[in-house]
Write a protein that holds these residues in place. Structure first.
Motif, PDB file in Angstrom:
ATOM      1  N   ASP A 116       2.287   5.976 -11.636  1.00  0.00           N
ATOM      2  CA  ASP A 116       1.916   4.564 -11.623  1.00  0.00           C
ATOM      3  C   ASP A 116       2.479   3.864 -10.379  1.00  0.00           C
ATOM      4  O   ASP A 116       1.807   3.041  -9.750  1.00  0.00           O
ATOM      5  N   VAL A 117       3.734   4.190 -10.037  1.00  0.00           N
ATOM      6  CA  VAL A 117       4.348   3.605  -8.846  1.00  0.00           C
ATOM      7  C   VAL A 117       3.601   4.051  -7.595  1.00  0.00           C
ATOM      8  O   VAL A 117       3.292   3.246  -6.700  1.00  0.00           O
ATOM      9  N   ALA A 118       3.288   5.350  -7.517  1.00  0.00           N
ATOM     10  CA  ALA A 118       2.568   5.868  -6.355  1.00  0.00           C
ATOM     11  C   ALA A 118       1.196   5.233  -6.224  1.00  0.00           C
ATOM     12  O   ALA A 118       0.747   4.893  -5.118  1.00  0.00           O
ATOM     13  N   THR A 119       0.510   5.031  -7.344  1.00  0.00           N
ATOM     14  CA  THR A 119      -0.824   4.430  -7.310  1.00  0.00           C
ATOM     15  C   THR A 119      -0.761   3.006  -6.794  1.00  0.00           C
ATOM     16  O   THR A 119      -1.601   2.577  -6.000  1.00  0.00           O
ATOM     17  N   LEU A 122      -2.252  -0.358  -1.393  1.00  0.00           N
ATOM     18  CA  LEU A 122      -1.953  -1.153  -0.199  1.00  0.00           C
ATOM     19  C   LEU A 122      -1.902  -0.327   1.075  1.00  0.00           C
ATOM     20  O   LEU A 122      -1.678  -0.874   2.158  1.00  0.00           O
ATOM     21  N   THR A 123      -2.108   0.972   0.958  1.00  0.00           N
ATOM     22  CA  THR A 123      -1.960   1.873   2.094  1.00  0.00           C
ATOM     23  C   THR A 123      -3.217   1.883   2.961  1.00  0.00           C
ATOM     24  O   THR A 123      -4.334   1.679   2.473  1.00  0.00           O
ATOM     25  N   THR A 152      -3.436  11.317   1.543  1.00  0.00           N
ATOM     26  CA  THR A 152      -2.378  11.454   0.542  1.00  0.00           C
ATOM     27  C   THR A 152      -2.952  11.870  -0.808  1.00  0.00           C
ATOM     28  O   THR A 152      -2.438  12.772  -1.473  1.00  0.00           O
ATOM     29  N   ILE A 153      -4.038  11.217  -1.213  1.00  0.00           N
ATOM     30  CA  ILE A 153      -4.634  11.525  -2.514  1.00  0.00           C
ATOM     31  C   ILE A 153      -5.215  12.930  -2.525  1.00  0.00           C
ATOM     32  O   ILE A 153      -5.055  13.676  -3.511  1.00  0.00           O
ATOM     33  N   GLN A 154      -5.873  13.343  -1.442  1.00  0.00           N
ATOM     34  CA  GLN A 154      -6.426  14.694  -1.396  1.00  0.00           C
ATOM     35  C   GLN A 154      -5.313  15.725  -1.514  1.00  0.00           C
ATOM     36  O   GLN A 154      -5.460  16.750  -2.180  1.00  0.00           O
ATOM     37  N   ALA A 155      -4.180  15.461  -0.877  1.00  0.00           N
ATOM     38  CA  ALA A 155      -3.041  16.380  -0.983  1.00  0.00           C
ATOM     39  C   ALA A 155      -2.487  16.398  -2.405  1.00  0.00           C
ATOM     40  O   ALA A 155      -2.092  17.461  -2.920  1.00  0.00           O
ATOM     41  N   MET A 156      -2.454  15.217  -3.051  1.00  0.00           N
ATOM     42  CA  MET A 156      -1.971  15.152  -4.428  1.00  0.00           C
ATOM     43  C   MET A 156      -2.870  15.937  -5.367  1.00  0.00           C
ATOM     44  O   MET A 156      -2.395  16.683  -6.227  1.00  0.00           O
ATOM     45  N   HIS A 179      -3.986   9.576 -12.916  1.00  0.00           N
ATOM     46  CA  HIS A 179      -3.677  10.236 -11.651  1.00  0.00           C
ATOM     47  C   HIS A 179      -4.685   9.790 -10.597  1.00  0.00           C
ATOM     48  O   HIS A 179      -5.888   9.803 -10.830  1.00  0.00           O
ATOM     49  N   PRO A 180      -4.235   9.395  -9.395  1.00  0.00           N
ATOM     50  CA  PRO A 180      -5.175   9.040  -8.322  1.00  0.00           C
ATOM     51  C   PRO A 180      -6.059  10.224  -7.964  1.00  0.00           C
ATOM     52  O   PRO A 180      -5.580  11.358  -7.844  1.00  0.00           O
ATOM     53  N   VAL A 181      -7.370   9.970  -7.791  1.00  0.00           N
ATOM     54  CA  VAL A 181      -8.296  11.023  -7.369  1.00  0.00           C
ATOM     55  C   VAL A 181      -9.119  10.607  -6.158  1.00  0.00           C
ATOM     56  O   VAL A 181      -9.807  11.435  -5.559  1.00  0.00           O
ATOM     57  N   ALA A 182      -9.076   9.318  -5.781  1.00  0.00           N
ATOM     58  CA  ALA A 182      -9.846   8.849  -4.618  1.00  0.00           C
ATOM     59  C   ALA A 182      -9.417   7.429  -4.295  1.00  0.00           C
ATOM     60  O   ALA A 182      -8.695   6.785  -5.062  1.00  0.00           O
ATOM     61  N   THR A 183      -9.852   6.938  -3.148  1.00  0.00           N
ATOM     62  CA  THR A 183      -9.663   5.532  -2.809  1.00  0.00           C
ATOM     63  C   THR A 183     -10.960   4.790  -3.053  1.00  0.00           C
ATOM     64  O   THR A 183     -12.047   5.357  -2.974  1.00  0.00           O
TER      65      THR A 183
END
Length: 372
Positions: free
Chosen positions: A244-247, A252-253, A261-265, A284-288
């Motif tokens: 949640d913190v990373a998302t 804002l990135t 970053t998300i692709q690496a995650m 979990h983030p999967v895309a921007t």
């Protein structure tokens, strides 16, 4: 006594980080915060001043990071809390009821509970992060109880239980399982089981009991042998908080950095673990996102409920399929609320369903390969 804790002399960095990620919360009773909320915020019941809460937190941080003993923890805090008036018994107003009540503030017993609980929960959170990191090579967890006259009968019965790390039993039974519980888990590989003469177990069963939180009115079933408030996996809750913190930071990135970053995650081990054991949290983030709203570009997330639902009906895609969500977003296929789009990428047909949450983020509610 809590200074007999059977833990490493110094905490692993994961345990320190788990504690330091927490915010602060003012509570009157331990029942005012739900289970996984303790992974997000540090609190001490009946501390009404952030100043005093910060003092206790600083001493607890030193205990975790530097190996401070209970005796030193008490020696440091007792005169400070007494000077600030948070000691002994006093009358406080319960903010829930407006009732003036005589309550226990600081005392040696309360400091012992604060020290013991926060130390053990931080170690458990850090340990679970390590467990998921090497689960492919060492997928088994052994329940380990301290077999002496202070051990709960139920925890004694669970000693040497061996289950996979992603078995649902750990969702409510990963230790510690109560106040002053000294149980832990040992992570093992196949060869370890053979060497120790152990074999996988069936999940132990114990009759649940109905527990009513008289502060919130919540009624839930708590497993036998587990104290209310400990019936959750603190490690999984901590990792959900990390996501949640990373998302929030990804919102804002810079666009290119967020994509990379998300692709690496999604390509990493943590995402594979999330697909097998999604836990709690926003997802979990999967895309921007394709469109910025004000100064942010909401991150596209895969919610835990989507993983659980698709896993249950046998339609959950592999990590490689989730790597393609960014291309679907970039193609403008999921920008409005309630989308159901048919998408073909590199000859592979998909159906993706999304919705926009109240926080502005796009949530993938379903992703399926056509014909699968």
């Amino acid at each position: 006594m809590a200074d007999e804790i059977e833990l490493e002399p110094l905490a692993p960095q994961e345990a320190i980080d788990a504690f330091r990620r927490k915010g602060h919360a003012i509570t009157f009773s331990w029942q005012d915060m739900e289970r996984d909320e303790h992974s997000r915020d540090f609190t001490v019941a009946k501390v009404a001043s952030l100043d005093i809460l910060a003092d206790i937190r600083a001493a607890m941080d030193a205990a975790i990071a530097e190996g401070t003993t209970l005796r030193e923890f008490e020696r440091q805090l007792t005169p400070l809390l007494q000077e600030k008036g948070w000691w002994g018994r006093d009358v406080m107003t319960d903010p829930l009821t407006g009732e003036a009540r005589e309550v226990q503030l600081g005392s040696p017993r309360r400091l012992q509970i604060i020290y013991d609980t926060n130390l053990r929960m931080s170690y458990a959170a850090g340990r679970w992060e390590r467990i998921e990191g090497v689960a492919a090579a060492r997928p088994w967890l052994r329940y380990v109880a301290i077999l002496d006259d202070r051990t709960r009968d139920q925890h004694r019965d669970w000693h040497n239980t061996v289950l996979r790390w992603d078995d649902p039993w750990w969702d409510q039974h990963a230790p510690p399982n109560g106040w002053n519980c000294r149980c832990t888990v040992q992570q093992l590989g196949d060869r370890d089981l053979e060497r120790m003469g152990l074999s996988p177990s069936s999940p132990p069963s114990s009759p649940p009991r109905t527990w009513v939180n008289n502060r919130t009115g919540e009624v839930r079933q708590v497993p036998g042998g587990v104290d209310p408030g400990f019936d959750y996996n603190v490690g999984r809750a901590n990792m959900a908080h990390m996501l949640d913190v990373a998302t929030g930071k990804l919102d804002l990135t810079d666009d290119d950095l967020a994509r990379a970053t998300i692709q690496a995650m999604v390509a990493g081990r943590s995402f594979s673990s999330f697909l097998r054991s999604p836990g709690t949290g926003a997802g979990h983030p999967v895309a921007t996102g394709a469109v910025r709203v004000g100064g942010t570009r909401p991150t596209v997330v895969l919610p835990a409920e989507t993983v659980r639902r698709q896993a249950a009906d046998g339609t959950l895609p592999q990590a490689a399929d989730w790597m393609r969500v960014q291309a679907m977003i970039d193609a403008g296929q999921a920008s409005a609320q309630g989308n159901v789009r048919h998408i073909t990428l590199e000859g592979e047909p998909y159906v993706m369903e999304v919705e926009r949450g109240e926080d502005g983020r796009i949530k993938v509610t379903s992703l399926r390969r056509v014909g699968s």
